[in-house]
Enzyme design. Structure first.
Site, PDB file in Angstrom:
ATOM      1  N   HIS A 120     -18.225 -51.212 -42.446  1.00  0.00           N
ATOM      2  CA  HIS A 120     -17.093 -51.011 -41.526  1.00  0.00           C
ATOM      3  C   HIS A 120     -16.844 -52.290 -40.711  1.00  0.00           C
ATOM      4  O   HIS A 120     -15.705 -52.718 -40.534  1.00  0.00           O
ATOM      5  CB  HIS A 120     -17.393 -49.876 -40.532  1.00  0.00           C
ATOM      6  CG  HIS A 120     -17.454 -48.502 -41.124  1.00  0.00           C
ATOM      7  ND1 HIS A 120     -18.509 -47.655 -40.917  1.00  0.00           N
ATOM      8  CD2 HIS A 120     -16.572 -47.820 -41.898  1.00  0.00           C
ATOM      9  CE1 HIS A 120     -18.275 -46.495 -41.533  1.00  0.00           C
ATOM     10  NE2 HIS A 120     -17.118 -46.570 -42.142  1.00  0.00           N
ATOM     11  N   ARG A 173     -14.147 -49.357 -51.899  1.00  0.00           N
ATOM     12  CA  ARG A 173     -15.421 -49.788 -52.481  1.00  0.00           C
ATOM     13  C   ARG A 173     -15.341 -49.680 -53.998  1.00  0.00           C
ATOM     14  O   ARG A 173     -14.974 -50.609 -54.676  1.00  0.00           O
ATOM     15  CB  ARG A 173     -16.575 -48.941 -51.923  1.00  0.00           C
ATOM     16  CG  ARG A 173     -16.984 -49.345 -50.529  1.00  0.00           C
ATOM     17  CD  ARG A 173     -17.668 -48.236 -49.808  1.00  0.00           C
ATOM     18  NE  ARG A 173     -16.756 -47.123 -49.593  1.00  0.00           N
ATOM     19  CZ  ARG A 173     -17.026 -46.058 -48.863  1.00  0.00           C
ATOM     20  NH1 ARG A 173     -18.201 -45.932 -48.307  1.00  0.00           N
ATOM     21  NH2 ARG A 173     -16.131 -45.110 -48.691  1.00  0.00           N
ATOM     22  N   SER A 177     -21.617 -44.431 -44.807  1.00  0.00           N
ATOM     23  CA  SER A 177     -22.351 -43.751 -43.732  1.00  0.00           C
ATOM     24  C   SER A 177     -23.274 -42.696 -44.333  1.00  0.00           C
ATOM     25  O   SER A 177     -24.402 -42.498 -43.863  1.00  0.00           O
ATOM     26  CB  SER A 177     -21.366 -43.079 -42.768  1.00  0.00           C
ATOM     27  OG  SER A 177     -20.523 -44.033 -42.180  1.00  0.00           O
ATOM     28  N   LYS A 179     -15.377 -32.762 -42.074  1.00  0.00           N
ATOM     29  CA  LYS A 179     -16.749 -33.094 -42.467  1.00  0.00           C
ATOM     30  C   LYS A 179     -17.747 -32.679 -41.387  1.00  0.00           C
ATOM     31  O   LYS A 179     -17.443 -32.753 -40.200  1.00  0.00           O
ATOM     32  CB  LYS A 179     -16.881 -34.610 -42.658  1.00  0.00           C
ATOM     33  CG  LYS A 179     -16.107 -35.145 -43.840  1.00  0.00           C
ATOM     34  CD  LYS A 179     -16.329 -36.638 -43.924  1.00  0.00           C
ATOM     35  CE  LYS A 179     -15.507 -37.266 -45.026  1.00  0.00           C
ATOM     36  NZ  LYS A 179     -15.600 -38.721 -45.034  1.00  0.00           N
TER      37      LYS A 179
HETATM   38  P1  ADP Z   1     -13.376 -41.498 -43.920  1.00  0.00           P
HETATM   39  O1  ADP Z   1     -14.028 -40.172 -43.670  1.00  0.00           O
HETATM   40  O2  ADP Z   1     -11.990 -41.583 -43.373  1.00  0.00           O
HETATM   41  O3  ADP Z   1     -13.492 -42.011 -45.323  1.00  0.00           O
HETATM   42  P2  ADP Z   1     -15.369 -43.490 -43.231  1.00  0.00           P
HETATM   43  O4  ADP Z   1     -15.949 -43.761 -41.893  1.00  0.00           O
HETATM   44  O5  ADP Z   1     -16.298 -43.009 -44.292  1.00  0.00           O
HETATM   45  O6  ADP Z   1     -14.195 -42.466 -42.960  1.00  0.00           O
HETATM   46  O7  ADP Z   1     -14.624 -44.761 -43.765  1.00  0.00           O
HETATM   47  C1  ADP Z   1     -13.541 -45.339 -43.070  1.00  0.00           C
HETATM   48  C2  ADP Z   1     -12.895 -46.392 -43.927  1.00  0.00           C
HETATM   49  O8  ADP Z   1     -13.820 -47.455 -44.143  1.00  0.00           O
HETATM   50  C3  ADP Z   1     -12.504 -45.894 -45.333  1.00  0.00           C
HETATM   51  O9  ADP Z   1     -11.309 -46.541 -45.710  1.00  0.00           O
HETATM   52  C4  ADP Z   1     -13.635 -46.366 -46.203  1.00  0.00           C
HETATM   53  O10 ADP Z   1     -13.235 -46.563 -47.537  1.00  0.00           O
HETATM   54  C5  ADP Z   1     -13.970 -47.688 -45.522  1.00  0.00           C
HETATM   55  N1  ADP Z   1     -15.356 -48.099 -45.775  1.00  0.00           N
HETATM   56  C6  ADP Z   1     -16.483 -47.424 -45.509  1.00  0.00           C
HETATM   57  N2  ADP Z   1     -17.578 -48.132 -45.907  1.00  0.00           N
HETATM   58  C7  ADP Z   1     -17.113 -49.286 -46.436  1.00  0.00           C
HETATM   59  C8  ADP Z   1     -17.735 -50.429 -47.057  1.00  0.00           C
HETATM   60  N3  ADP Z   1     -19.039 -50.497 -47.234  1.00  0.00           N
HETATM   61  N4  ADP Z   1     -16.920 -51.434 -47.493  1.00  0.00           N
HETATM   62  C9  ADP Z   1     -15.578 -51.321 -47.357  1.00  0.00           C
HETATM   63  N5  ADP Z   1     -14.934 -50.278 -46.805  1.00  0.00           N
HETATM   64  C10 ADP Z   1     -15.680 -49.265 -46.349  1.00  0.00           C
END
Ligand code: ADP
Length: 172
Positions: A19, A92, A130, A43
């Site tokens: 992030h 990703r 996460s 979630k």
């Molecule tokens: P959501 O539940 O909206 O997917 P996340 O917190 O899991 O929320 O992710 C928020 C954003 O960050 C999403 O667009 C996700 O694809 C991106 N993201 C999460 N981890 C990574 C990573 N390792 N590299 C690039 N983008 C990421």
């Protein structure tokens, strides 16, 4: 010139180095980035909204170009309310694509005033999520290379607390 503001929405349960990488790269393109924690996610989360906000604030420290906020309801409504016009999302693996594509199309169907910008993950973070971090930490594995130190500490405390609660409820 009007300031270019982007919203980076997500669950951030908790914030990871992946992030952070997206936030820092977003700052190279936009004047400011709003990290927006979604309140209406279906979630099951490990950290409360307040805990997630605190962890993000701690990690961002005092960068005046980054704002940390929450939102509920329609994302595009929130984006427009912030005078922003861009949503940043990270991609990703190919598996992210379908869901992200759907989301972007839905948002575009609601308003053409907001664009979604996708940023490809940086190689070291391509398998980082996460969920993976929570899984590794719950099994007692090391997460120091995956999240900032304050997040790693918060995760360890959380799982320790959960273990203590489980043990005490089993002994009742
Ligand atoms: P959501 O539940 O909206 O997917 P996340 O917190 O899991 O929320 O992710 C928020 C954003 O960050 C999403 O667009 C996700 O694809 C991106 N993201 C999460 N981890 C990574 C990573 N390792 N590299 C690039 N983008 C990421």
């Amino acid at each position: 010139m009007p300031r270019k503001i982007a919203v980076y929405p997500g669950s951030f349960d908790p914030i990871t180095n992946g992030h952070l990488d997206i936030i820092n790269r977003g700052l190279k393109i936009f004047d400011s980035v709003i990290v927006a924690v979604a309140c209406n996610s279906s979630k099951n989360s490990l950290f409360s909204i307040e805990e997630r906000l605190d962890l993000i604030r701690e990690v961002i420290s005092d960068n005046e170009r980054v704002k940390v906020d929450t939102f509920s309801g329609l994302l595009v409504d929130y984006v427009l309310s912030q005078r922003a016009s861009v949503i940043i999302r990270g991609l990703r693996a190919v598996s992210d694509f379908e869901y992200e594509f759907q989301l972007a199309q839905i948002n575009r169907g609601i308003t053409m005033e907001v664009e979604t910008l996708f940023m490809m993950t940086s190689v070291p973070y391509s398998y980082l999520s996460s969920s993976v971090v929570k899984e590794v930490c719950s099994l007692g594995g090391p997460v120091e290379t995956l999240v900032p130190p304050s997040v790693s500490k918060a995760l360890e405390n959380k799982f320790l607390l959960n273990k203590m609660i489980t043990r005490s409820s089993q002994s009742e």
